[in-house]
Motif scaffolding. Structure first.
Motif, PDB file in Angstrom:
ATOM      1  N   HIS A  73       0.872  -1.170   0.000  1.00 54.06           N
ATOM      2  CA  HIS A  73       0.000   0.000   0.000  1.00 54.06           C
ATOM      3  C   HIS A  73       0.907   1.216   0.000  1.00 54.06           C
ATOM      4  O   HIS A  73       1.514   1.541   1.009  1.00 54.06           O
ATOM      5  CB  HIS A  73      -0.915   0.005   1.218  1.00 54.06           C
ATOM      6  N   ARG A  74       1.014   1.863  -1.133  1.00 53.19           N
ATOM      7  CA  ARG A  74       1.931   2.986  -1.284  1.00 53.19           C
ATOM      8  C   ARG A  74       1.337   4.265  -0.700  1.00 53.19           C
ATOM      9  O   ARG A  74       1.130   5.253  -1.379  1.00 53.19           O
ATOM     10  CB  ARG A  74       2.295   3.160  -2.747  1.00 53.19           C
ATOM     11  N   LYS A  75       1.078   4.204   0.579  1.00 47.85           N
ATOM     12  CA  LYS A  75       0.542   5.331   1.323  1.00 47.85           C
ATOM     13  C   LYS A  75       1.311   5.383   2.636  1.00 47.85           C
ATOM     14  O   LYS A  75       1.385   4.374   3.346  1.00 47.85           O
ATOM     15  CB  LYS A  75      -0.954   5.131   1.567  1.00 47.85           C
ATOM     16  N   TYR A  76       1.884   6.510   2.940  1.00 43.82           N
ATOM     17  CA  TYR A  76       2.700   6.620   4.147  1.00 43.82           C
ATOM     18  C   TYR A  76       1.881   6.220   5.369  1.00 43.82           C
ATOM     19  O   TYR A  76       0.777   6.696   5.569  1.00 43.82           O
ATOM     20  CB  TYR A  76       3.215   8.047   4.304  1.00 43.82           C
ATOM     21  N   GLY A  77       2.403   5.297   6.158  1.00 42.71           N
ATOM     22  CA  GLY A  77       1.710   4.806   7.342  1.00 42.71           C
ATOM     23  C   GLY A  77       1.042   3.465   7.140  1.00 42.71           C
ATOM     24  O   GLY A  77       0.700   2.795   8.109  1.00 42.71           O
ATOM     25  N   ASP A  78       0.824   3.041   5.900  1.00 46.73           N
ATOM     26  CA  ASP A  78       0.280   1.709   5.639  1.00 46.73           C
ATOM     27  C   ASP A  78       1.431   0.698   5.665  1.00 46.73           C
ATOM     28  O   ASP A  78       2.571   1.043   5.944  1.00 46.73           O
ATOM     29  CB  ASP A  78      -0.444   1.663   4.302  1.00 46.73           C
ATOM     30  N   TYR A  79       1.121  -0.545   5.330  1.00 47.06           N
ATOM     31  CA  TYR A  79       2.102  -1.612   5.491  1.00 47.06           C
ATOM     32  C   TYR A  79       2.393  -2.348   4.193  1.00 47.06           C
ATOM     33  O   TYR A  79       1.578  -2.391   3.295  1.00 47.06           O
ATOM     34  CB  TYR A  79       1.602  -2.630   6.523  1.00 47.06           C
ATOM     35  N   VAL A  80       3.581  -2.926   4.145  1.00 43.22           N
ATOM     36  CA  VAL A  80       3.969  -3.877   3.110  1.00 43.22           C
ATOM     37  C   VAL A  80       3.884  -5.242   3.780  1.00 43.22           C
ATOM     38  O   VAL A  80       4.440  -5.447   4.859  1.00 43.22           O
ATOM     39  CB  VAL A  80       5.403  -3.619   2.620  1.00 43.22           C
ATOM     40  N   SER A  81       3.158  -6.175   3.172  1.00 39.80           N
ATOM     41  CA  SER A  81       3.044  -7.507   3.761  1.00 39.80           C
ATOM     42  C   SER A  81       3.720  -8.532   2.858  1.00 39.80           C
ATOM     43  O   SER A  81       3.820  -8.350   1.653  1.00 39.80           O
ATOM     44  CB  SER A  81       1.578  -7.881   3.996  1.00 39.80           C
ATOM     45  N   PHE A  82       4.162  -9.616   3.472  1.00 37.65           N
ATOM     46  CA  PHE A  82       4.858 -10.666   2.731  1.00 37.65           C
ATOM     47  C   PHE A  82       4.646 -12.007   3.414  1.00 37.65           C
ATOM     48  O   PHE A  82       4.244 -12.073   4.566  1.00 37.65           O
ATOM     49  CB  PHE A  82       6.357 -10.352   2.634  1.00 37.65           C
ATOM     50  N   VAL A  83       4.897 -13.069   2.657  1.00 43.80           N
ATOM     51  CA  VAL A  83       4.851 -14.426   3.191  1.00 43.80           C
ATOM     52  C   VAL A  83       6.209 -15.086   2.984  1.00 43.80           C
ATOM     53  O   VAL A  83       6.955 -14.733   2.076  1.00 43.80           O
ATOM     54  CB  VAL A  83       3.743 -15.293   2.538  1.00 43.80           C
ATOM     55  N   CYS A  84       6.516 -16.052   3.843  1.00 45.18           N
ATOM     56  CA  CYS A  84       7.734 -16.849   3.706  1.00 45.18           C
ATOM     57  C   CYS A  84       7.317 -18.256   3.286  1.00 45.18           C
ATOM     58  O   CYS A  84       6.310 -18.782   3.769  1.00 45.18           O
ATOM     59  CB  CYS A  84       8.471 -16.929   5.041  1.00 45.18           C
ATOM     60  N   TYR A  85       8.075 -18.849   2.386  1.00 39.91           N
ATOM     61  CA  TYR A  85       7.737 -20.192   1.911  1.00 39.91           C
ATOM     62  C   TYR A  85       9.003 -21.001   1.679  1.00 39.91           C
ATOM     63  O   TYR A  85      10.093 -20.454   1.540  1.00 39.91           O
ATOM     64  CB  TYR A  85       6.868 -20.134   0.653  1.00 39.91           C
ATOM     65  N   ASP A  86       8.818 -22.321   1.633  1.00 38.47           N
ATOM     66  CA  ASP A  86       9.959 -23.233   1.500  1.00 38.47           C
ATOM     67  C   ASP A  86      10.418 -23.412   0.053  1.00 38.47           C
ATOM     68  O   ASP A  86      11.575 -23.314  -0.255  1.00 38.47           O
ATOM     69  CB  ASP A  86       9.620 -24.607   2.075  1.00 38.47           C
TER      70      ASP A  86
END
Length: 92
Positions: A73-86
């Motif tokens: 979310h390219r809005k200051y204060g929002d978050y970048v989310s990610f997942v980890c996988y094998d």
């Protein structure tokens, strides 16, 4: 009676303040990456625009896993989310 009430209130406030101070690091998202071996989030700012994938990869590498950014979310204060996988194609 009044003295016992004040002592009980003092003990309660001391215990709750200590618990809040001890658990403050686990209260939720804060500065930096918040997550575990399955993924996480970190705050978006214009400064992370070119390196958000590397931040996610560095976090997942702690557990020998790969990273996939799922939301930006390219809005200051929002978050970048990610997942980890094998392995590629297998997210759990």
């Amino acid at each position: 009676m009044y003295r016992k009430l004040l002592i009980a209130l003092g003990v309660l406030l001391t215990a709750s303040t200590g618990a809040l101070a001890w658990g403050a690091g686990f209260a939720g998202p804060g500065r930096g990456v918040t997550g575990n071996d399955t993924g996480g989030i970190f705050p978006y700012s214009p400064g992370v625009e070119g390196v958000y994938e590397q931040i996610a990869e560095d976090h997942c590498a702690r557990w020998g896993r790969l990273a996939k950014v799922t939301s930006i979310h390219r809005k200051y204060g929002d978050y970048v989310s990610f997942v980890c996988y094998d392995r590629p194609g297998r997210i759990h």
